[in-house]
Design a protein around this motif. Structure first.
Motif, PDB file in Angstrom:
ATOM      1  N   ARG A  44       3.947  36.959  25.579  1.00 53.70           N
ATOM      2  CA  ARG A  44       4.904  35.951  25.137  1.00 53.70           C
ATOM      3  C   ARG A  44       5.355  36.170  23.693  1.00 53.70           C
ATOM      4  NH1 ARG A  44       4.605  29.626  26.724  1.00 53.70           N
ATOM      5  NH2 ARG A  44       6.683  29.072  25.981  1.00 53.70           N
ATOM      6  N   ALA A  73       9.190  37.312  22.538  1.00 54.36           N
ATOM      7  CA  ALA A  73      10.024  36.423  21.730  1.00 54.36           C
ATOM      8  C   ALA A  73      10.720  37.162  20.595  1.00 54.36           C
ATOM      9  CB  ALA A  73       9.170  35.292  21.161  1.00 54.36           C
ATOM     10  N   SER A  94       9.292  33.609  33.051  1.00 54.46           N
ATOM     11  CA  SER A  94       9.728  32.372  32.393  1.00 54.46           C
ATOM     12  C   SER A  94       9.943  32.579  30.897  1.00 54.46           C
ATOM     13  CB  SER A  94       8.706  31.256  32.622  1.00 54.46           C
ATOM     14  OG  SER A  94       7.500  31.490  31.901  1.00 54.46           O
ATOM     15  N   TRP A  95       9.468  33.704  30.341  1.00 53.28           N
ATOM     16  CA  TRP A  95       9.684  34.011  28.926  1.00 53.28           C
ATOM     17  C   TRP A  95      10.962  34.811  28.711  1.00 53.28           C
ATOM     18  CZ3 TRP A  95       4.219  36.542  28.935  1.00 53.28           C
ATOM     19  CH2 TRP A  95       3.243  35.553  29.130  1.00 53.28           C
ATOM     20  N   ASN A 123      -0.867  33.695  27.373  1.00 49.35           N
ATOM     21  CA  ASN A 123       0.274  34.252  26.648  1.00 49.35           C
ATOM     22  C   ASN A 123       0.542  35.708  26.998  1.00 49.35           C
ATOM     23  OD1 ASN A 123      -1.752  35.646  25.371  1.00 49.35           O
ATOM     24  ND2 ASN A 123      -1.280  34.934  23.294  1.00 49.35           N
TER      25      ASN A 123
END
Length: 374
Positions: A144, A148, A349-350, A275
Motif C-alpha cells: 500500500r 501510493a 483496492s489501492w 498493507n
C-alpha cells in the motif's frame, strides 16, 4: 513450430503441477474442456498456471476469465505493455516462474532490453519515461505505501486494463508459488542452456500474443454476477468488469464450499489490516493468528493465510496438514483460489485513480505511453 511443440507443452504443463493432479486434456469434459479449448487457442498453450486449477472447474474458468480478458483481449493497451506489467508485478511478488514466462513473452514481442531490465529488477534503467513509469507502478503495486507513491496519469479505460493485469497477477503469483516450481525450465537443465530455452519460449508464445483476441469471448463460461464494490476500478471497461465480477462470484462459491466460515472471517479481518508488506521468513505470526480457531479448522486457516499473505511460505508440511482434514484436490484448489483472490482484490483496492479529464500522456514519438511498445 507451434504444431510441433504443442504436444510437448501439454506434457510439460501436466508434469509441472505439484500437490494436485490436473485433468488431462483427453479426459476434459464440460466446463474444463471449454476452458482448455479457449486457452490453447488464445494463449497458445495449456499453461501450467491455468491447468493447475482444473480439479475445481469453476475456479479454472474464473482464472481463465480474468487472465484472458485482462492480458489477452484487445483493448487500448497493447499486449507488450501488459506483459511488462505482468512481469513487473511478478518481480514484486518474487514469483520467478511468472517472471520467466512473461519476460520471455515480452522479449518475443519487442526488441531492446525491456524484458531483461524488468526481469533483473532494473526498472530504473528503462529509458522511455512513460514505459518506466508504468513498470515502476506495477513493481510497487503490491504494497500500500509504495503503491501510493506511484500514479498512472492515464484515461480510465487504460487504467482499468493495467490494473486488471496487475490484479490478475497478484492472484496468479500466489497460486503459482503454491502449486508450481520456481521456473518452467526443468531444474536438470544446465544454467548455460536456460537463456536459449527462454528465447525459444518467447518465440513459441509470439504468434498467439500477436493475434487480436475479441474482448468478452470468455465471459459466458460463467454465469452473470453483480460487480462487487471493491472491483470499481474496472468500471467503464465492460469485458474486464464482467470477467472479474463473474470470476469473483465463482471463486466465492468455491470458498463457501471449501473454506470454513470462521477461516473466511479470519482471513478477511487480517487482510483488512494488511498493507501488503512481506511477512518475513518466520511463520510464528500465522500460528498466533489461527490460535483462536477450532483445532480442526487451523490447518485450513494456516494454509489460507499463508497463501494470501506469504505464499512463498507454503510448503509440503502445510499442504499435508490440510490434506489430513480435507483430502480432495478440489477443496485444496478452492481454498487457495479463494485466499489468492481475496488478497488480490485487497491490493486492487489501492489502485490509482484514472485521469479521464486529462489528455493522454504521450511518449517522445507522440504515441500514447500505454501503446508505446510494439
Amino acid at each position: 513450430m507451434g504444431r510441433i511443440l504443442t504436444p510437448v507443452a501439454r506434457r510439460s504443463a501436466l508434469s509441472q503441477v505439484r500437490h494436485v493432479s490436473p485433468v488431462r486434456p483427453g479426459a476434459a469434459r464440460d466446463l474444463v474442456a471449454g476452458v482448455y479449448e479457449q486457452a490453447e487457442r488464445d494463449f497458445g498453450m495449456l499453461a501450467p498456471p491455468v491447468i493447475l486449477h482444473s480439479p475445481a472447474p469453476e475456479s479454472l474458468a474464473a482464472c481463465w476469465l480474468i487472465l484472458r480478458e485482462s492480458l489477452l483481449a484487445h483493448g487500448t493497451v497493447n499486449r507488450a505493455i501488459k506483459e511488462m506489467v505482468a512481469a513487473a508485478v511478478s518481480v514484486g511478488n518474487t514469483c520467478p516462474y511468472c517472471v520467466d514466462v512473461h519476460s520471455a513473452t515480452l522479449g518475443g514481442l519487442v526488441r531492446g532490453r525491456y524484458a531483461a531490465e524488468i526481469a533483473g529488477d532494473r526498472i530504473e534503467a528503462i529509458t522511455d519515461p512513460g514505459v518506466r513509469r508504468i513498470a515502476a507502478w506495477a513493481r510497487a503495486s503490491g504494497t500500500r505505501e509504495t503503491a501510493a507513491r506511484h500514479d498512472l496519469p492515464l484515461p480510465a479505460e487504460q487504467v482499468a486494463e493495467l490494473v486488471g493485469v496487475a490484479v490478475t497477477f497478484q492472484y496468479f503469483n500466489r497460486m503459482v508459488n503454491v502449486f508450481l516450481d520456481e521456473s518452467p525450465v526443468p531444474p536438470q537443465v544446465p544454467a548455460g542452456a536456460r537463456p536459449g530455452l527462454m528465447r525459444l519460449l518467447g518465440l513459441f508464445m509470439r504468434p498467439a500474443a500477436r493475434r487480436t483476441h475479441t474482448p468478452g469471448a470468455s465471459v459466458d463460461l460463467l454465469p452473470a454476477a453483480p460487480p462487487p464494490a471493491d472491483l470499481s476500478w474496472s468500471d467503464g471497461t465492460a469485458n474486464i468488469a464482467e470477467a472479474f465480477a463473474r470470476a469473483a462470484a465463482a471463486i466465492d462459491r468455491g470458498g463457501h464450499r471449501s473454506v470454513p466460515e470462521p477461516v473466511r472471517d479470519l482471513v478477511t479481518a487480517e487482510l483488512a489490516a494488511w498493507n501488503g508488506a512481506p511477512a518475513g521468513l518466520s511463520r510464528a505470526w500465522v500460528t498466533d493468528a489461527v490460535s483462536g480457531l477450532p483445532a480442526a479448522q487451523r490447518p485450513a486457516g494456516r494454509l489460507a493465510l499463508l497463501t494470501a499473505m506469504a505464499s512463498y511460505q507454503v510448503d509440503q508440511s502445510v499442504i499435508d496438514e490440510f490434506r489430513r482434514v480435507e483430502p480432495g484436490d478440489r477443496a485444496l484448489i478452492e481454498l487457495a483460489s479463494w485466499a489468492s483472490l481475496a488478497a488480490a482484490r485487497r491490493i486492487g483496492s489501492w489502485a490509482p485513480p484514472a485521469r479521464p479529464e486529462g489528455p493522454r500522456q504521450t511518449a517522445p514519438d507522440g504515441c500514447p505511453v500505454a501503446a508505446r511498445i510494439s
